[in-house]
Design a protein around this motif. Structure first.
Motif, PDB file in Angstrom:
ATOM      1  N   TRP A 123       0.792  -1.238   0.000  1.00 58.23           N
ATOM      2  CA  TRP A 123       0.000   0.000   0.000  1.00 58.23           C
ATOM      3  C   TRP A 123       0.825   1.290   0.000  1.00 58.23           C
ATOM      4  O   TRP A 123       0.293   2.350  -0.283  1.00 58.23           O
ATOM      5  CB  TRP A 123      -0.982   0.021   1.180  1.00 58.23           C
ATOM      6  CG  TRP A 123      -0.334   0.251   2.513  1.00 58.23           C
ATOM      7  CD1 TRP A 123      -0.214   1.453   3.166  1.00 58.23           C
ATOM      8  CD2 TRP A 123       0.312  -0.719   3.346  1.00 58.23           C
ATOM      9  NE1 TRP A 123       0.460   1.276   4.353  1.00 58.23           N
ATOM     10  CE2 TRP A 123       0.791  -0.052   4.496  1.00 58.23           C
ATOM     11  CE3 TRP A 123       0.534  -2.101   3.237  1.00 58.23           C
ATOM     12  CZ2 TRP A 123       1.483  -0.701   5.514  1.00 58.23           C
ATOM     13  CZ3 TRP A 123       1.217  -2.749   4.255  1.00 58.23           C
ATOM     14  CH2 TRP A 123       1.681  -2.053   5.372  1.00 58.23           C
ATOM     15  N   ARG A 124       2.110   1.214   0.315  1.00 60.69           N
ATOM     16  CA  ARG A 124       2.933   2.413   0.369  1.00 60.69           C
ATOM     17  C   ARG A 124       3.657   2.633  -0.946  1.00 60.69           C
ATOM     18  O   ARG A 124       3.828   1.671  -1.682  1.00 60.69           O
ATOM     19  CB  ARG A 124       3.992   2.313   1.497  1.00 60.69           C
ATOM     20  CG  ARG A 124       3.433   2.119   2.889  1.00 60.69           C
ATOM     21  CD  ARG A 124       4.367   2.689   3.945  1.00 60.69           C
ATOM     22  NE  ARG A 124       4.276   4.131   3.945  1.00 60.69           N
ATOM     23  CZ  ARG A 124       3.342   4.834   4.627  1.00 60.69           C
ATOM     24  NH1 ARG A 124       2.468   4.227   5.363  1.00 60.69           N
ATOM     25  NH2 ARG A 124       3.322   6.136   4.542  1.00 60.69           N
ATOM     26  N   PRO A 125       4.176   3.813  -1.231  1.00 61.17           N
ATOM     27  CA  PRO A 125       3.941   5.071  -0.533  1.00 61.17           C
ATOM     28  C   PRO A 125       2.452   5.425  -0.525  1.00 61.17           C
ATOM     29  O   PRO A 125       1.765   5.199  -1.512  1.00 61.17           O
ATOM     30  CB  PRO A 125       4.738   6.096  -1.347  1.00 61.17           C
ATOM     31  CG  PRO A 125       5.757   5.297  -2.093  1.00 61.17           C
ATOM     32  CD  PRO A 125       5.110   3.989  -2.367  1.00 61.17           C
ATOM     33  N   SER A 126       1.985   5.981   0.587  1.00 58.60           N
ATOM     34  CA  SER A 126       0.573   6.367   0.669  1.00 58.60           C
ATOM     35  C   SER A 126       0.386   7.744   0.032  1.00 58.60           C
ATOM     36  O   SER A 126       1.329   8.523  -0.048  1.00 58.60           O
ATOM     37  CB  SER A 126       0.118   6.356   2.127  1.00 58.60           C
ATOM     38  OG  SER A 126       0.701   7.423   2.834  1.00 58.60           O
ATOM     39  N   PRO A 127      -0.820   8.030  -0.451  1.00 54.51           N
ATOM     40  CA  PRO A 127      -1.019   9.311  -1.134  1.00 54.51           C
ATOM     41  C   PRO A 127      -0.998  10.522  -0.201  1.00 54.51           C
ATOM     42  O   PRO A 127      -1.390  10.425   0.959  1.00 54.51           O
ATOM     43  CB  PRO A 127      -2.397   9.171  -1.776  1.00 54.51           C
ATOM     44  CG  PRO A 127      -3.095   8.071  -1.057  1.00 54.51           C
ATOM     45  CD  PRO A 127      -2.031   7.181  -0.488  1.00 54.51           C
ATOM     46  N   LEU A 128      -0.529  11.630  -0.720  1.00 58.24           N
ATOM     47  CA  LEU A 128      -0.713  12.932  -0.071  1.00 58.24           C
ATOM     48  C   LEU A 128      -1.825  13.618  -0.854  1.00 58.24           C
ATOM     49  O   LEU A 128      -1.743  13.716  -2.085  1.00 58.24           O
ATOM     50  CB  LEU A 128       0.567  13.761  -0.142  1.00 58.24           C
ATOM     51  CG  LEU A 128       0.456  15.130   0.537  1.00 58.24           C
ATOM     52  CD1 LEU A 128       0.714  15.008   2.043  1.00 58.24           C
ATOM     53  CD2 LEU A 128       1.445  16.130  -0.078  1.00 58.24           C
ATOM     54  N   ILE A 129      -2.856  14.058  -0.168  1.00 60.64           N
ATOM     55  CA  ILE A 129      -4.034  14.576  -0.858  1.00 60.64           C
ATOM     56  C   ILE A 129      -4.324  16.006  -0.404  1.00 60.64           C
ATOM     57  O   ILE A 129      -4.262  16.299   0.793  1.00 60.64           O
ATOM     58  CB  ILE A 129      -5.258  13.663  -0.601  1.00 60.64           C
ATOM     59  CG1 ILE A 129      -4.918  12.210  -1.003  1.00 60.64           C
ATOM     60  CG2 ILE A 129      -6.497  14.161  -1.359  1.00 60.64           C
ATOM     61  CD1 ILE A 129      -6.044  11.215  -0.844  1.00 60.64           C
ATOM     62  N   ARG A 130      -4.603  16.862  -1.356  1.00 65.73           N
ATOM     63  CA  ARG A 130      -4.972  18.231  -0.995  1.00 65.73           C
ATOM     64  C   ARG A 130      -6.474  18.277  -0.720  1.00 65.73           C
ATOM     65  O   ARG A 130      -7.281  17.838  -1.547  1.00 65.73           O
ATOM     66  CB  ARG A 130      -4.612  19.195  -2.130  1.00 65.73           C
ATOM     67  CG  ARG A 130      -5.116  20.594  -1.861  1.00 65.73           C
ATOM     68  CD  ARG A 130      -4.113  21.664  -2.092  1.00 65.73           C
ATOM     69  NE  ARG A 130      -4.712  22.956  -1.821  1.00 65.73           N
ATOM     70  CZ  ARG A 130      -4.568  24.017  -2.587  1.00 65.73           C
ATOM     71  NH1 ARG A 130      -3.835  23.940  -3.673  1.00 65.73           N
ATOM     72  NH2 ARG A 130      -5.144  25.159  -2.267  1.00 65.73           N
ATOM     73  N   ALA A 131      -6.829  18.808   0.440  1.00 63.04           N
ATOM     74  CA  ALA A 131      -8.234  18.830   0.866  1.00 63.04           C
ATOM     75  C   ALA A 131      -8.951  20.042   0.269  1.00 63.04           C
ATOM     76  O   ALA A 131      -9.470  20.895   0.988  1.00 63.04           O
ATOM     77  CB  ALA A 131      -8.309  18.825   2.383  1.00 63.04           C
ATOM     78  N   THR A 132      -9.007  20.076  -1.058  1.00 64.62           N
ATOM     79  CA  THR A 132      -9.587  21.237  -1.748  1.00 64.62           C
ATOM     80  C   THR A 132     -11.059  21.441  -1.406  1.00 64.62           C
ATOM     81  O   THR A 132     -11.528  22.575  -1.298  1.00 64.62           O
ATOM     82  CB  THR A 132      -9.457  21.064  -3.274  1.00 64.62           C
ATOM     83  OG1 THR A 132      -9.828  19.729  -3.607  1.00 64.62           O
ATOM     84  CG2 THR A 132      -8.042  21.313  -3.731  1.00 64.62           C
ATOM     85  N   ALA A 133     -11.804  20.340  -1.256  1.00 62.06           N
ATOM     86  CA  ALA A 133     -13.243  20.465  -0.977  1.00 62.06           C
ATOM     87  C   ALA A 133     -13.467  21.027   0.426  1.00 62.06           C
ATOM     88  O   ALA A 133     -14.376  21.825   0.646  1.00 62.06           O
ATOM     89  CB  ALA A 133     -13.930  19.115  -1.133  1.00 62.06           C
TER      90      ALA A 133
END
Lengths: 458, 458
Positions: B74-84
């Protein structure tokens, strides 16, 4: 370090869906008069932009930017090599799975829930109704509606509603409301409860209720949304197979076999149709939809015109069907408890492009346990049907000493289906028999409808 | 198309963990005689290769290839921008989260479960015992043990065992066995049950049971595994922050604020310690561990020597503690119900490098609902504590008109914690008060132990 995953960046996400209708001939849906249904007749049920997509024969259809903007919360999904499974089986096969469990509700379903919510919103619709079996679809639509600010009402098949109470909570967390089906909220539901108050429910019944709830709203702002079966649903899911193809290309692989579980057909079609396109264009490839032996739509059901729902509200669709009044036994793969099958998938079976398989519940849980303890991910009970087939194929490859490349769709994780694993682990799971008389009954029901043409596209 | 995620390929995964012990001074663990514990004294509890890691002050420690081979499921895990979320709050802040819910058990916990199982296996150990609160850690160790063919026995805090029956099923699916704690299987458990038969249990009690079950196995092939608090656990989790740093670098960002929820400290430390390293080296950055107001270890507990478990089997650790007999109220963030805090995190608070925050249960669920309906992912109740702080920071950034960059750790998804959302949605969740007398009691208990030195590393 052994490489497990093939990832795509967001920039590599497919920008178009693949529409199999460009490549096969289909029997048209028929209305109550036995004549082909016109798009207008569907207008009370679906918004016109979705109806246009449903009947389009354009091969490649653009995915709207707004849809991609939400799909990329979790897409592109990873393609993972099942090295631990290969090792455990001692197979020379190379096994890859497309992992759809990374989506917020944990399955492939939001791939179509998001565009459906988007098109409805764009058309001015404010509220969607739908049915759900295991709850994967209802959760996915609840999620998608929350993203677009739509109201969402879900009719959930009673047996799953009772077996999986947290599915309802999940839908509510995303702002949707959810009732057990059959319910007292619709005429279809009340009629069935009057006759069979103890019914476990079925997808067919729940569809009737959801359609009725949509068309009976006089404001004109409610429409119905279906999570499988229809052409536009299969279309939206092809992003799975299109991604998988890109991912396999990156590592110089191409599958000999493609496998997916099949209830209404959408996760199967999503992975398989882009490879069906290749097969039509000369590639040698085996493609297996896998269904429960207790609900053997493709392997035992006749190819016939039938309703998609129990009350007979939907048009007649040319498909493999066990008859629209068939109520499958209460097995744990709730998402595969459907009497019919997507017309596109059915037509591809008729054309000999797909080879369906069926497995009993015990075999599927055994395969699921093996995958959980090797690859580490606990699969949804639906996915376990694909797994049972993959394990068989991998063992056969070992016997034959063949380095086959097997690709399958891991349609969802099983973390909200642990109740069924609890039953399996405590010895409470059994196989259900599918009695021959059910086919006789199906044929009796289906004989009153027109017969579809047996067409070959080439 | 708006870009949501920053991904790393498997080739970009960090090859070394960051060890904060290279950069801070620590009070040593003490034995029953009040003298520093020697590595040998820990040998019945942990394998020597892990003990060496526990006391190492080497700044960068290689991650074994075999461990990376499993982490890359499962890694690397995603970095997500919390735009919503940003949009919903109308904040000028740019909010990023590191999403650890993609692991097979759904949380950050396998980041250390995998190396711990690996080192034990390498040392010749055949069986691991552990405790679990909410069940995240027990599931993670069950998963890791199944990957290395180790037996696994989990003592699960009774309240969570009862609230989350499917957690047990998850562990069993991965081949582990799981009992409610306190149990009749250990002396520690029996003693507590004799005194308080109705106790909801606590992590401290479960740790006592798991340690006893390990050291009392005369075969010498059983060891104990801890999912948080200890130095080597924090070390293993730093892969989270090291990945996040690489991901932010790729898009030219650096955080002004780093936030993580803190129970024993591991998911917080995992994200934060690589940024603590930067802060020590001159970067200006605010770092917040966030805990429940009902279990305010860092914000109200004294910095003292205390046992890690209730029975007093573990060495005395210098940490913020509410006293090892403190039993937190039955709130839903089971993973944050711990009387103590990682000594490394505690020391960093003492040094003024971290600013802890505390939130009540209602605020955390409100934040969780907001995130579910904006970002689409349902968070674990533990993660909701980080979210409550992030929402506050984002609102403050709006008031001040500041374009702050906020990074937080989304430690796990809430799909197996829907029971707590059900309670929240039906109005059954409340805030628990933390009475001042609990601190007085803690101070009474703690005064019999030596006082740790208040050290400053620079």
């Amino acid at each position: 370090m052994e490489r497990k995953k093939v990832l795509l960046s967001e920039d590599e996400i497919p920008r178009q869906w693949y529409n199999v209708l460009a490549d096969i001939k289909m029997n048209p849906p028929l209305g109550p008069d036995g004549k082909p249904v016109s798009p207008d007749m569907l207008a009370p049920v679906f918004p016109m932009n979705i109806i246009e997509q449903e009947v389009s024969s354009q091969r490649w259809i653009d995915i709207p930017e707004e849809v991609l903007g939400i799909l990329t919360i979790w897409r592109p999904s990873p393609l993972i090599r099942a090295t631990a499974l290969e090792k455990a089986l001692g197979t020379p096969a190379r096994i890859y799975y497309k992992y759809e469990g990374v989506s917020p509700p944990g399955s492939h379903k939001p791939n179509t829930a998001v565009p459906q919510a988007y098109y409805n919103k764009k058309f001015g619709i404010q509220r969607l109704t739908t049915e759900t079996g295991a709850g994967q679809w209802g959760s996915a639509l609840a999620f998608a509606c929350s993203q677009f600010g739509l109201e969402c009402k879900v009719f959930m098949v009673r047996i799953s509603f009772d077996q999986k109470p947290y599915r309802k909570t999940m839908m509510q967390t995303w702002g949707a409301s959810c009732v057990a089906s059959p319910s007292m909220e619709t005429k279809a539901g009340r009629d069935i409860l009057a006759k069979t108050p103890d019914t476990p429910g079925s997808l067919g019944i729940a569809i009737s209720e959801a359609v009725e709830a949509a068309v009976s709203d006089s404001s004109g702002k409610t429409r119905y949304s279906l999570g499988s079966v229809l052409n536009h649903v299969m279309l939206h899911q092809t992003i799975i197979g299109l991604e998988a193809k890109k991912q396999l290309e990156k590592i110089g692989e191409y599958p000999d076999v493609v496998v997916g579980c099949a209830g209404g057909g959408s996760n199967f079609a999503g992975l398989a149709f882009p490879f069906v396109y290749d097969k039509i264009n000369g590639k040698k490839i085996d493609i297996h939809p896998v269904e429960p032996a207790a609900c053997p739509t493709l392997t035992k059901g006749p190819f016939a015109y039938d309703h998609g729902d129990t009350a007979g509200y939907t048009p007649l669709l040319a498909m493999h069907s066990l008859g629209h009044t068939f109520v499958p036994p209460p097995m744990h793969a709730g998402g595969l408890r459907y009497h019919g099958m997507a017309p596109t998938v059915s037509q591809l079976v008729v054309e000999g492009l797909l080879e369906p398989k069926a497995y009993g519940q015990m075999d599927t849980f055994e395969a699921g346990m093996l995958l959980a303890r090797t690859e580490g991910v606990i699969p949804a009970p639906e996915t376990n049907h694909a797994l049972a087939c993959v394990v068989d194929l991998a063992r056969k490859a070992k016997e034959e000493g063949k380095q086959k490349v097997i690709l399958f769709n891991w349609s969802g994780h099983g973390l909200i289906d642990l109740g069924s694993y609890e039953k399996y682990l405590s010895g409470q799971i059994k196989d259900f028999e599918f009695p021959a008389k059910d086919i006789e009954e199906a044929e009796k029901i289906l004989q009153k409808y027109p017969k579809p043409q047996i067409m070959k596209s080439r």
